[in-house]
Write an enzyme that holds these catalytic residues in place. Structure first.
Site, PDB file in Angstrom:
ATOM      1  N   ASP A   1      31.458  39.939  10.130  1.00 41.13           N
ATOM      2  CA  ASP A   1      30.426  40.014   9.099  1.00 41.13           C
ATOM      3  C   ASP A   1      29.746  38.653   8.864  1.00 41.13           C
ATOM      4  O   ASP A   1      30.385  37.612   8.989  1.00 41.13           O
ATOM      5  CB  ASP A   1      31.118  40.489   7.808  1.00 41.13           C
TER       6      ASP A   1
ATOM      7  N   TRP B   1      32.371  48.685  14.271  1.00 36.39           N
ATOM      8  CA  TRP B   1      31.508  49.476  13.390  1.00 36.39           C
ATOM      9  C   TRP B   1      32.256  49.695  12.089  1.00 36.39           C
ATOM     10  O   TRP B   1      33.186  50.483  12.041  1.00 36.39           O
ATOM     11  CB  TRP B   1      31.200  50.794  14.089  1.00 36.39           C
ATOM     12  N   ASP B   2      31.827  49.000  11.082  1.00 34.62           N
ATOM     13  CA  ASP B   2      32.546  49.026   9.802  1.00 34.62           C
ATOM     14  C   ASP B   2      31.889  49.996   8.830  1.00 34.62           C
ATOM     15  O   ASP B   2      30.745  50.426   9.018  1.00 34.62           O
ATOM     16  CB  ASP B   2      32.546  47.600   9.226  1.00 34.62           C
ATOM     17  N   MET B   3      32.594  50.316   7.763  1.00 35.34           N
ATOM     18  CA  MET B   3      32.086  51.225   6.725  1.00 35.34           C
ATOM     19  C   MET B   3      32.927  50.937   5.495  1.00 35.34           C
ATOM     20  O   MET B   3      34.075  51.304   5.440  1.00 35.34           O
ATOM     21  CB  MET B   3      32.291  52.669   7.217  1.00 35.34           C
ATOM     22  N   ASN B   4      32.316  50.260   4.522  1.00 35.77           N
ATOM     23  CA  ASN B   4      33.135  49.670   3.461  1.00 35.77           C
ATOM     24  C   ASN B   4      32.972  50.248   2.071  1.00 35.77           C
ATOM     25  O   ASN B   4      33.341  49.611   1.099  1.00 35.77           O
ATOM     26  CB  ASN B   4      32.872  48.158   3.403  1.00 35.77           C
TER      27      ASN B   4
ATOM     28  N   CYS C   1      36.016  51.148  11.988  1.00 42.15           N
ATOM     29  CA  CYS C   1      36.695  50.422  10.913  1.00 42.15           C
ATOM     30  C   CYS C   1      36.117  50.937   9.607  1.00 42.15           C
ATOM     31  O   CYS C   1      34.938  51.297   9.556  1.00 42.15           O
ATOM     32  CB  CYS C   1      36.417  48.928  11.085  1.00 42.15           C
TER      33      CYS C   1
ATOM     34  N   ASP D   1      43.314  46.562   7.046  1.00 42.95           N
ATOM     35  CA  ASP D   1      42.964  45.175   6.732  1.00 42.95           C
ATOM     36  C   ASP D   1      44.224  44.346   6.491  1.00 42.95           C
ATOM     37  O   ASP D   1      44.144  43.127   6.396  1.00 42.95           O
ATOM     38  CB  ASP D   1      42.077  45.113   5.477  1.00 42.95           C
TER      39      ASP D   1
HETATM   40  C1  GLA Z   1      36.023  45.092   6.135  1.00 43.61           C
HETATM   41  C2  GLA Z   1      36.805  45.078   7.429  1.00 43.61           C
HETATM   42  C3  GLA Z   1      37.236  43.661   7.737  1.00 43.61           C
HETATM   43  C4  GLA Z   1      36.023  42.775   7.830  1.00 43.61           C
HETATM   44  C5  GLA Z   1      35.213  42.861   6.559  1.00 43.61           C
HETATM   45  C6  GLA Z   1      33.912  42.123   6.680  1.00 43.61           C
HETATM   46  O1  GLA Z   1      36.830  44.808   5.059  1.00 43.61           O
HETATM   47  O2  GLA Z   1      37.889  45.935   7.353  1.00 43.61           O
HETATM   48  O3  GLA Z   1      37.959  43.627   8.931  1.00 43.61           O
HETATM   49  O4  GLA Z   1      35.247  43.159   8.932  1.00 43.61           O
HETATM   50  O5  GLA Z   1      34.927  44.198   6.209  1.00 43.61           O
HETATM   51  O6  GLA Z   1      33.152  42.224   5.548  1.00 43.61           O
END
Ligand code: GLA
Length: 746
Positions: A368, A478-481, A527, A549
């Site tokens: 990120d 490819w994240d999704m938070n 992710c 994480d």
């Molecule tokens: C999430 C992912 C982490 C990292 C952060 C970056 O929490 O799980 O591994 O990539 O976003 O913002």
């Protein structure tokens, strides 16, 4: 493998060497379930399995019969509101307000192989001879709604894949209020239910309880499958364990809202339902419109939970995951997230990459913070162009420099999200999921893009494709938070708002499909704040997922152990990070961090420059070790030997297909003094062969000499794991959070 129908064409027996699945057309035309379990002999007539009784207070189907009530008949796809009072598999809301339906048998067909599900992830075959599919065609005459139930049996393995498909052949609009992927009525309730639950940083812990009359369920209404519950449950006989006994797994190939439920009725039968969560779901079907449910995969075993898991591993590794990376060992990567968080320059990144290269790491992943105004959580998501202040040479330039070092380059995206502080949001404020006249909630200061809108997906695709075609990118994380709130799409009419959650996921799948087919050599890792979307749906597009994480080695034992009940080692993203660990503040030996992370895709999540020279030398040994053994670890047969949820010791092992090689991971959380002698019974070896056994991944002082043992000895008597804790002079290496690897070669 065979699908046998009796002479009248109303009873179907799907079977292979391991299982039988038998169903029949009931006297009222609906489909009845007769048997699912270990293979039994075929016979012409199974009608004796259909038991009916005159039960007080039952509502009955036929005027002259007090015995035939759907309330106590095992079914294939139960409907709402007739004589069955259990939770239905389907509800059809009609113009006149009725929710009743009656899906009766019309026809069937048998297809060789397995059809794909349009727009949805699903298991597949490579040759038609690998599987056969039975399609049962049902019709609700009153509405004209057709339902097709799909059942695929494979040549090998106790696997049945199921889904349902609806087609409105009537003249009026209809609404599906629920449409489960699977409805499975089992004849008794002598089961323990295992779910895989937790939260951020402690995903997929197995939780076991005995089934009782009433409903037991897990699910997600977050828009993603979630950290809290996984779309996978197991019913096992109370006497079954890892190594023996009966169990059935239920896994949903889906990444959105789901429900997994077992309902035990008054007569102790168990109905399992698995599919899209009916809460918030309603799908409109205009005449000629159709709806396909996601796919559910059931696995039966009579050989214990390890065998159940191995069946899923093989299926999901070889016939769910696809593409170039499916059968390839995964590159050892270094990810800069825990090393720098948002605080980096190009120079700093190169420094990290250089050191990693000299330690044997193969790929550098920029996490990120590289795009738009993203120097903190509050800004930039949605603007997928490099930030020139940080990366003066752009992604193209950075990737080139990394490639020049002799490494591959990987990049982080969070395609489904937008920060209010972004150009994308300023240009398209209507592209977020939000309800009219209500304040949208944020999660990590970000909104969810409305992926039910094709134009939003197209726009993100264009931005990502531009970077991937200009720069040498070999991997995408490819994240999704955040999860969905205020679920509403400004692009859909009022009577289609119940479709938004599902249409959103279809949009995610569409973007994945487009990117993976245009860039087939890019390795995708999914992710969602760690393991918030670790599900089979994602594995169809991304063969690996960031497991959690939480990178603490001891916590990872639990997370990876729990994850392994359904998902293969090759799918679990696992990295070595610094100590004190950033999530737990715990100090564990470097060797234990690696010994845990080896049982996954393996990589580093730290700046190796901060390690001592001695530690850097250790890292070189680790990367060399993983290169030598990753094929065995990632693609061997995986066995859980000792559970971190049950004691101080965790152990697992991987065995090569030809049983000539194996590697055992042994981990002890707390040290002891004057402890008992210990042995570990191994699994999956050839009893007739003799194996050379030696240790690796240990402190040098602790390394044992090579010894030779027969497979039968190692599996029955066990491997002796006694160490310095057995005695009074516990030396320095025999510490808390200790671990070692045993290598076996025939
Ligand atoms: C999430 C992912 C982490 C990292 C952060 C970056 O929490 O799980 O591994 O990539 O976003 O913002």
């Amino acid at each position: 493998m065979e699908i046998i129908r009796n002479r009248q064409g109303n009873t179907f027996h799907l079977c292979n060497d391991e299982i039988s699945y038998i169903m029949t057309v009931l006297p009222n035309g609906q489909m009845g379930q007769l048997y699912f379990g270990k293979r039994i002999r075929e016979r012409e007539d199974y009608s004796h399995l259909l038991e009916t009784a005159s039960r007080p207070m039952s509502s009955c189907v036929f005027d002259t019969d007090k015995k035939f009530s759907m309330e106590h008949i095992k079914q294939e796809y139960a409907v709402f509101g007739t004589t069955d009072y259990r939770t239905p598999a389907v509800e059809v809301i009609q113009k006149n307000g009725s929710r009743l339906s009656e899906f009766c048998f019309q026809n069937y067909r048998i297809e060789s192989g397995k059809p794909g599900l349009p727009g949805l992830p699903a298991v597949y075959t490579e040759a038609d001879s690998e599987a056969e599919t039975l399609v049962i065609e049902l019709m609700d005459k009153t509405t004209g709604l057709q339902a097709e139930l799909l059942y695929t049996i494979f040549e090998k393995g106790g696997i049945i894949a199921r889904s349902a498909r609806f087609l409105n052949k009537g003249t009026e609009d209809l609404f599906l209020g629920s449409a489960m992927s699977l409805c499975m009525d089992l004849p008794d309730c002598e089961y323990e239910w295992i779910q895989f639950s937790g939260a951020w940083a402690r995903e997929r812990y197995p939780k076991v309880r005995r089934l009782e009359q009433g409903i037991q369920s897990v699910g997600s209404m977050r828009g993603n499958s979630s950290h809290n519950h996984n779309p996978f449950v197991i019913l096992k006989r109370p006497s079954a364990d890892e190594f023996q006994g009966e169990a059935i797994g239920f896994s949903l190939i889906y990444s959105g809202n789901f429900l997994a439920q077992a309902e035990v009725d008054a007569y102790h039968t168990t109905r399992v339902l698995l599919g899209i969560h009916p809460a918030g779901f309603q799908w409109k079907l205009e005449p000629e419109e159709s709806f396909q449910t996601p796919e559910a995969v059931m696995v039966y075993t009579d050989q214990g939970l390890n065998h159940l898991s191995q069946t899923y591993h093989k299926l999901y590794q070889k016939r769910l995951a696809r593409g170039y990376w499916r059968d390839r060992t995964r590159p050892i990567l270094i990810n800069n997230w825990e090393a720098t968080y948002f605080n980096f320059t190009e120079e700093k990144l190169i420094e990290i990459a250089k050191k990693a290269k000299s330690c044997g790491v193969e790929m550098f992943v920029l996490d990120d913070g590289w795009f738009g105004a993203r120097s903190l959580e509050r800004a930039g998501l949605g603007d997928w162009t490099a930030n020139p202040d940080r990366l003066p040479n752009g992604i193209t330039g950075l990737a080139e420099k990394i490639e020049d070092l002799g490494m591959k380059f990987g990049l982080w995206f969070e395609p489904e999200m937008v920060n209010p502080d972004s150009d994308l949001y300023r240009q398209h404020p209507d592209w977020i999921i939000a309800a009219p006249d209500r304040k949208p909630s944020h999660g990590r200061f970000q909104y969810v893009l409305d992926f039910s809108r094709k134009e939003a997906v197209d726009h993100i695709y264009e931005m990502m494709a531009k970077i991937l075609s200009e720069a040498k990118v070999s991997y995408i994380k490819w994240d999704m938070n955040r999860s969905i709130t205020e679920c509403y799409s400004g692009a859909l009419p009022a009577d289609r708002q119940g479709e938004v959650y599902h249409r959103y996921i279809l949009g995610v799948y569409d973007l994945y499909e487009r990117l993976t087919s245009r860039f087939p050599h890019v390795l995708f890792e999914s992710c969602a704040s760690g393991g918030g979307r670790f599900d089979p749906g994602m594995l169809y597009y991304a063969p690996q997922a960031w497991t959690s994480d939480d990178t603490d080695a001891v916590e990872r034992l639990k997370i990876q152990f729990g994850t392994s009940y359904c998902y293969p080692v090759s799918s679990m993203g696992s990295h070595v990070s610094v100590t004190p660990n950033h999530q737990l503040n715990r100090n564990t030996p470097l060797r234990t961090r690696a010994n845990t992370a080896y049982f996954g895709t393996f990589g580093y999540e730290l700046d190796l420059n901060v390690l001592t020279e001695e530690e850097q030398e250790e890292v070189k040994v680790q990367t060399a070790f993983m290169k030598e053994y990753r094929n065995l670890i990632q693609f061997g047969t995986f066995y859980r030997l000792k559970s971190p949820f049950e004691g101080n010791i965790t152990a697992w092992m991987a065995v090569s297909e030809d049983q000539t090689e194996a590697i055992v991971g042994w981990y002890r959380v707390l040290n002891g003094v004057n402890m008992p002698y210990t042995r570990l019974r191994l699994e999956g070896l050839d009893p007739e062969r003799s194996y050379h056994v030696w240790t690796a991944g240990t402190d040098k002082k602790e390394a044992s000499k090579e010894s030779v043992h027969y497979g039968d000895e190692l599996m029955n008597l066990g491997l002796i794991t006694t160490d310095a804790s057995c005695g009074e002079d516990v030396d320095r290496v025999c510490c808390d959070f200790n671990s070692r690897l045993y290598l076996l070669k025939a």
